[in-house]
Design a protein around this motif. Structure first.
Motif, PDB file in Angstrom:
ATOM      1  N   LEU A 232      24.921  50.398  40.560  1.00  0.00           N
ATOM      2  CA  LEU A 232      26.010  50.022  39.661  1.00  0.00           C
ATOM      3  C   LEU A 232      27.266  50.846  39.926  1.00  0.00           C
ATOM      4  O   LEU A 232      28.382  50.308  39.895  1.00  0.00           O
ATOM      5  CB  LEU A 232      25.549  50.201  38.209  1.00  0.00           C
ATOM      6  CG  LEU A 232      26.586  49.876  37.132  1.00  0.00           C
ATOM      7  CD1 LEU A 232      26.947  48.404  37.153  1.00  0.00           C
ATOM      8  CD2 LEU A 232      26.069  50.283  35.765  1.00  0.00           C
ATOM      9  N   GLN A 233      27.091  52.137  40.214  1.00  0.00           N
ATOM     10  CA  GLN A 233      28.245  53.000  40.457  1.00  0.00           C
ATOM     11  C   GLN A 233      29.038  52.515  41.666  1.00  0.00           C
ATOM     12  O   GLN A 233      30.269  52.433  41.630  1.00  0.00           O
ATOM     13  CB  GLN A 233      27.760  54.446  40.664  1.00  0.00           C
ATOM     14  CG  GLN A 233      28.811  55.423  41.156  1.00  0.00           C
ATOM     15  CD  GLN A 233      29.773  55.805  40.047  1.00  0.00           C
ATOM     16  OE1 GLN A 233      29.566  55.452  38.892  1.00  0.00           O
ATOM     17  NE2 GLN A 233      30.815  56.527  40.396  1.00  0.00           N
TER      18      GLN A 233
ATOM     19  N   ILE B 226      30.792  48.969  40.847  1.00  0.00           N
ATOM     20  CA  ILE B 226      31.955  49.056  39.952  1.00  0.00           C
ATOM     21  C   ILE B 226      33.120  49.736  40.658  1.00  0.00           C
ATOM     22  O   ILE B 226      34.287  49.385  40.436  1.00  0.00           O
ATOM     23  CB  ILE B 226      31.577  49.802  38.665  1.00  0.00           C
ATOM     24  CG1 ILE B 226      30.514  49.017  37.892  1.00  0.00           C
ATOM     25  CG2 ILE B 226      32.794  50.033  37.785  1.00  0.00           C
ATOM     26  CD1 ILE B 226      30.935  47.645  37.456  1.00  0.00           C
TER      27      ILE B 226
ATOM     28  N   VAL C 106      30.884  41.523  33.185  1.00  0.00           N
ATOM     29  CA  VAL C 106      31.834  42.632  33.143  1.00  0.00           C
ATOM     30  C   VAL C 106      33.223  42.063  32.879  1.00  0.00           C
ATOM     31  O   VAL C 106      33.741  41.252  33.659  1.00  0.00           O
ATOM     32  CB  VAL C 106      31.816  43.437  34.455  1.00  0.00           C
ATOM     33  CG1 VAL C 106      32.835  44.570  34.394  1.00  0.00           C
ATOM     34  CG2 VAL C 106      30.420  43.984  34.720  1.00  0.00           C
TER      35      VAL C 106
ATOM     36  N   ILE D 245      37.176  47.389  33.112  1.00  0.00           N
ATOM     37  CA  ILE D 245      36.761  48.731  33.522  1.00  0.00           C
ATOM     38  C   ILE D 245      37.930  49.689  33.282  1.00  0.00           C
ATOM     39  O   ILE D 245      39.097  49.317  33.404  1.00  0.00           O
ATOM     40  CB  ILE D 245      36.321  48.785  35.009  1.00  0.00           C
ATOM     41  CG1 ILE D 245      37.432  48.275  35.925  1.00  0.00           C
ATOM     42  CG2 ILE D 245      35.046  48.000  35.223  1.00  0.00           C
ATOM     43  CD1 ILE D 245      37.098  48.400  37.410  1.00  0.00           C
TER      44      ILE D 245
ATOM     45  N   TYR E 141      33.581  55.015  35.693  1.00  0.00           N
ATOM     46  CA  TYR E 141      34.327  54.084  34.850  1.00  0.00           C
ATOM     47  C   TYR E 141      33.578  53.840  33.547  1.00  0.00           C
ATOM     48  O   TYR E 141      32.347  53.975  33.463  1.00  0.00           O
ATOM     49  CB  TYR E 141      34.519  52.739  35.565  1.00  0.00           C
ATOM     50  CG  TYR E 141      35.401  52.806  36.778  1.00  0.00           C
ATOM     51  CD1 TYR E 141      36.775  52.614  36.676  1.00  0.00           C
ATOM     52  CD2 TYR E 141      34.865  53.041  38.040  1.00  0.00           C
ATOM     53  CE1 TYR E 141      37.588  52.659  37.797  1.00  0.00           C
ATOM     54  CE2 TYR E 141      35.670  53.088  39.167  1.00  0.00           C
ATOM     55  CZ  TYR E 141      37.034  52.893  39.038  1.00  0.00           C
ATOM     56  OH  TYR E 141      37.830  52.941  40.155  1.00  0.00           O
TER      57      TYR E 141
ATOM     58  N   VAL F 252      32.594  50.772  31.458  1.00  0.00           N
ATOM     59  CA  VAL F 252      32.456  49.352  31.717  1.00  0.00           C
ATOM     60  C   VAL F 252      32.391  48.619  30.380  1.00  0.00           C
ATOM     61  O   VAL F 252      31.556  48.950  29.516  1.00  0.00           O
ATOM     62  CB  VAL F 252      31.196  49.062  32.551  1.00  0.00           C
ATOM     63  CG1 VAL F 252      31.096  47.574  32.855  1.00  0.00           C
ATOM     64  CG2 VAL F 252      31.219  49.872  33.844  1.00  0.00           C
TER      65      VAL F 252
ATOM     66  N   SER G 180      29.665  53.728  34.310  1.00  0.00           N
ATOM     67  CA  SER G 180      29.233  53.136  35.584  1.00  0.00           C
ATOM     68  C   SER G 180      28.246  54.021  36.335  1.00  0.00           C
ATOM     69  O   SER G 180      27.700  53.589  37.361  1.00  0.00           O
ATOM     70  CB  SER G 180      30.458  52.875  36.472  1.00  0.00           C
ATOM     71  OG  SER G 180      31.122  54.105  36.766  1.00  0.00           O
ATOM     72  N   SER G 181      27.980  55.228  35.841  1.00  0.00           N
ATOM     73  CA  SER G 181      27.058  56.146  36.523  1.00  0.00           C
ATOM     74  C   SER G 181      25.599  55.877  36.200  1.00  0.00           C
ATOM     75  O   SER G 181      24.721  56.614  36.666  1.00  0.00           O
ATOM     76  CB  SER G 181      27.403  57.592  36.149  1.00  0.00           C
ATOM     77  OG  SER G 181      27.366  57.776  34.745  1.00  0.00           O
TER      78      SER G 181
END
Length: 703
Positions: free
Chosen positions: A9-10, A13, A55, A58, A216, A218, A233-234
């Motif tokens: 995901l990181q 994004i 999404v 962001i 970010y 999200v 986003s991590s």
């Protein structure tokens, strides 16, 4: 992005920006325990394999820094002020072309950069020694010939030269460290820099190379949820981009009030559901705001733009109140005189509306050393204009300063004279004379506006005919309102006017009782539903609109901040000269006597000054006579009080038989001679007679 390629995901994004949103992602896997359920920002969020996440936005929050040598991670806020420098790659390159092709960023988007050769290089008649740094300036593309890079070479003693090197040149090349410095925000804004390794300039914090990754916030929605999700986003979740495959999947679309305004007119009226209520510290104190709860329904009738007026009650013993009033308000207003607490406030009022006339409500002493005129209670001033004048301002050397002052005319009534009866007909049109004075802008004082307007106005007419702020009073209520909150205030102040985008809304249980929601002052998240309207088809009820909305004092402060952020403060008074304090005291005494004389100039009764002189400046009185002797030492007998003496019924007091009186001391008021040396022409009671009258009164009391 790839349709079946799973990415963290990181990483996914970080490759996006707001211009390519929205994106629909499918969750593939995660490393969280307990079924990937975790608490984020006070709401439980669950991602399971196969979930669809849309999404919608962001926002960059922070930067994750990973130490390459230890794999340790820590986060820095995006506002971090530290500087970083690029760490050059250690891998050597065998040709110039290989070095350019394997660079982590494109050459054209990250020029210039510097490299060096470990061996001597010869180009035609030019020889370059080993270890000499070359700075690549540009790439020269040549048709039919080999491409070259144009480089800059710094020689000894300030000499420099440019050389073109073919891309096929072989050797052992290394990238050199650059002296350029970057902030976190600059690194995150450039895709080229974001892929490089960096090192802190401050080596005491971390001397190892770091990989910088943006973190970010999200904003997203899910197909089976109505609320808006916010997560970093991590999160260690792998996702797949399925935007093209899932275009027909229905997502509940949360809308802010500003986004509701962008909906077409055909979307109204409609039933909407509240997804997120307003903040706890709202700017409104109205009765409909507490009913804005999550999962509650509202009816949005229409959108539009409404002219509104901000009104406040004046400060008093009760708490001050503030109202946002629509110009459709049906009550009537009458103007009220404004109060001013300084000359600067008069200046501001004059700039907004000329022809200002005020009455002084507090005495102001004259100070000649500072150029301050004397004002008395009841003085009427006609404020004309603002001018630059020369005033002493307390200077010890007698020098004058040029300052801003209000030019006013003091309106003074002419003294009536009994001997001027013949001239009255000629002076019929001259009711008052005008004295010109100057009031410095820093001068303090209290004034009340003089108005003779008794006309009743609508709210929309007040805004057209007068400048704001304006003091008014409601003299007739709005009959369309169940309870008019503006009625009963002795004075209201119209602070300003605004043109607000609004949504006309009501509750389903009372669809005909409407109110206006100012969209720019309230945060609310809603979604349109397919619920039917609570009235028969095409037969809406008769609507009644609440035109008065109570707001908080914070609303007034925010309104003033938007409109008067550049307003200049009032001028400061000049520094007072301490050496002239004695003369100031003398002047104040002189001014007080002048003010009293001016205040009572039209009074034809006994002057107050003469009354004071009667007590203070009259001649020294003779000493009081000794007390009269008592006939004997025995106490006087008590006289019975059953019957009144016949003399007492006549109103004449009998002489006291217990006090020895001499005939020579009996004096009538008509025999008292006037004091010819005195400045006054009224009679003075003889001290002996006064003492005798006092003694008689004491004996009557004793009796």
């Amino acid at each position: 992005m790839a349709g079946t390629t799973a990415l963290p995901l990181q990483e996914f994004i970080a490759s996006l920006d707001n211009t390519c949103l929205p994106k629909i992602l499918q969750v593939c896997s995660g490393v969280y325990f307990q079924g990937s359920i975790y608490e984020i920002s006070g709401s439980e969020v669950s991602f399971s394999t196969g979930d669809l996440v849309k999404v919608t936005g962001i926002e960059l929050l922070s930067v994750c820094c990973e130490d390459i040598s230890t794999n340790e991670k820590f986060e820095l806020p995006i506002s971090h002020t530290g500087l970083f420098k690029v760490v050059p790659d250690d891998m050597p390159y065998s040709t110039i072309e290989e070095m350019l092709s394997l660079r982590p960023v494109g050459l054209e988007s990250c020029l210039p950069f510097t490299f060096a050769s470990h061996s001597k290089m010869t180009f035609e008649n030019f020889t370059l020694g080993a270890g000499r740094a070359l700075t690549v300036l540009s790439i020269q593309r040549r048709e039919g010939k080999e491409d070259q890079v144009r480089c800059h070479v710094q020689g000894k003693e300030g000499a420099s030269a440019e050389v073109c090197i073919p891309l096929s040149s072989r050797g052992e090349f290394h990238e050199c460290e650059s002296e350029e410095r970057f902030t976190l925000r600059e690194i995150m804004s450039s895709p080229c820099l974001r892929s490089r390794k960096f090192r802190f300039i401050n080596t005491t914090k971390c001397d190892q190379p770091l990989i910088l990754s943006p973190v970010y916030q999200v904003n997203a929605i899910m197909s089976l949820r109505k609320n808006v999700l916010k997560f970093p986003s991590s999160l260690e979740v792998d996702v797949i981009d399925v935007t093209d495959v899932c275009k027909d999947v229905t997502f509940v679309t949360p809308l802010s009030l500003t986004e509701v305004l962008s909906q077409p007119d055909e979307s109204f009226p409609a039933v909407v559901e509240i997804l997120e209520g307003p903040e706890s510290r709202s700017l409104f104190k109205c009765n409909w705001l507490p009913q804005f709860n999550k999962n509650e329904n509202l009816i949005f009738h229409k959108k539009g733009t409404s002219p509104m007026i901000l009104i406040s009650s004046l400060k008093s013993r009760k708490a001050q109140q503030f109202f946002l009033v629509s110009q459709q308000y049906g009550g009537r207003f009458r103007r009220r005189p404004r109060e001013f607490n300084s000359v600067y406030e008069l200046y501001v009022a004059l700039a907004q509306a000329p022809d200002l006339r005020v009455t002084v409500t507090t005495n102001c002493e004259e100070v000649e050393e500072e150029g301050l005129p004397g004002l008395s209670v009841g003085d009427q001033l006609e404020v004309v204009s603002c001018k630059m004048v020369e005033l002493p301002c307390g200077s010890s050397k007698g020098q004058k300063e040029s300052i801003e002052a209000l030019f006013c005319r003091r309106l003074q009534e002419l003294d009536d004279d009994d001997d001027d009866d013949e001239e009255e007909e000629e002076e019929v049109n001259q009711e008052c004379e005008k004295e010109e004075i100057f009031l410095p802008l820093y001068m303090q004082g209290h004034f009340v506006e003089v108005i003779t307007d008794t006309k009743k106005y609508r709210l929309r007419d007040l805004g057209k005919q007068f400048k704001l702020p304006l003091d008014v009073k409601v003299v007739s209520r709005d009959t369309e309102l169940e309870t008019d909150p503006l009625v009963g205030f002795p004075c209201l102040r119209i602070e300003g006017a605004m043109l607000e985008p609004t949504i006309q809304a009501s509750f389903p249980n009372r669809p005909d009782h409407c109110f206006e929601i100012p969209t720019q002052w309230l945060s609310l998240s809603v979604c349109f539903t397919k619920d039917p309207l609570p009235w028969p088809n095409e037969q809406p009820p008769m609507f009644h609109l609440d035109t008065v909305t109570e707001v908080t004092d914070t609303f007034l402060y925010e309104f003033r901040k938007q409109g008067n952020s550049d307003a200049a403060p009032p001028p400061r008074p000049p520094k007072r000269n301490l050496s002239s304090s004695k003369s100031l005291k003398k002047t104040s005494k002189k001014v007080s006597s002048k003010a009293d004389k001016h205040k009572h100039r039209s009074d034809k009764s006994v002057p107050a000054k003469e009354l004071g002189d009667l007590n203070l400046n009259s001649k020294k009185r003779p000493p009081a006579p000794p007390p009269p002797a008592i006939l004997d030492d025995e106490p006087p007998p008590v006289v019975p009080r059953k019957h009144l003496a016949p003399e007492m019924t006549t109103g004449k007091a009998q002489p006291n038989t217990y006090v020895k009186m001499e005939d020579s001391k009996k004096v009538s008021l008509s025999d008292v001679a006037a004091d010819v040396d005195s400045d006054h022409d009224y009679e003075i009671v003889d001290d002996t007679l006064a003492a005798m009258m006092k003694t008689a009164q004491e004996n009557v009391l004793f009796y």
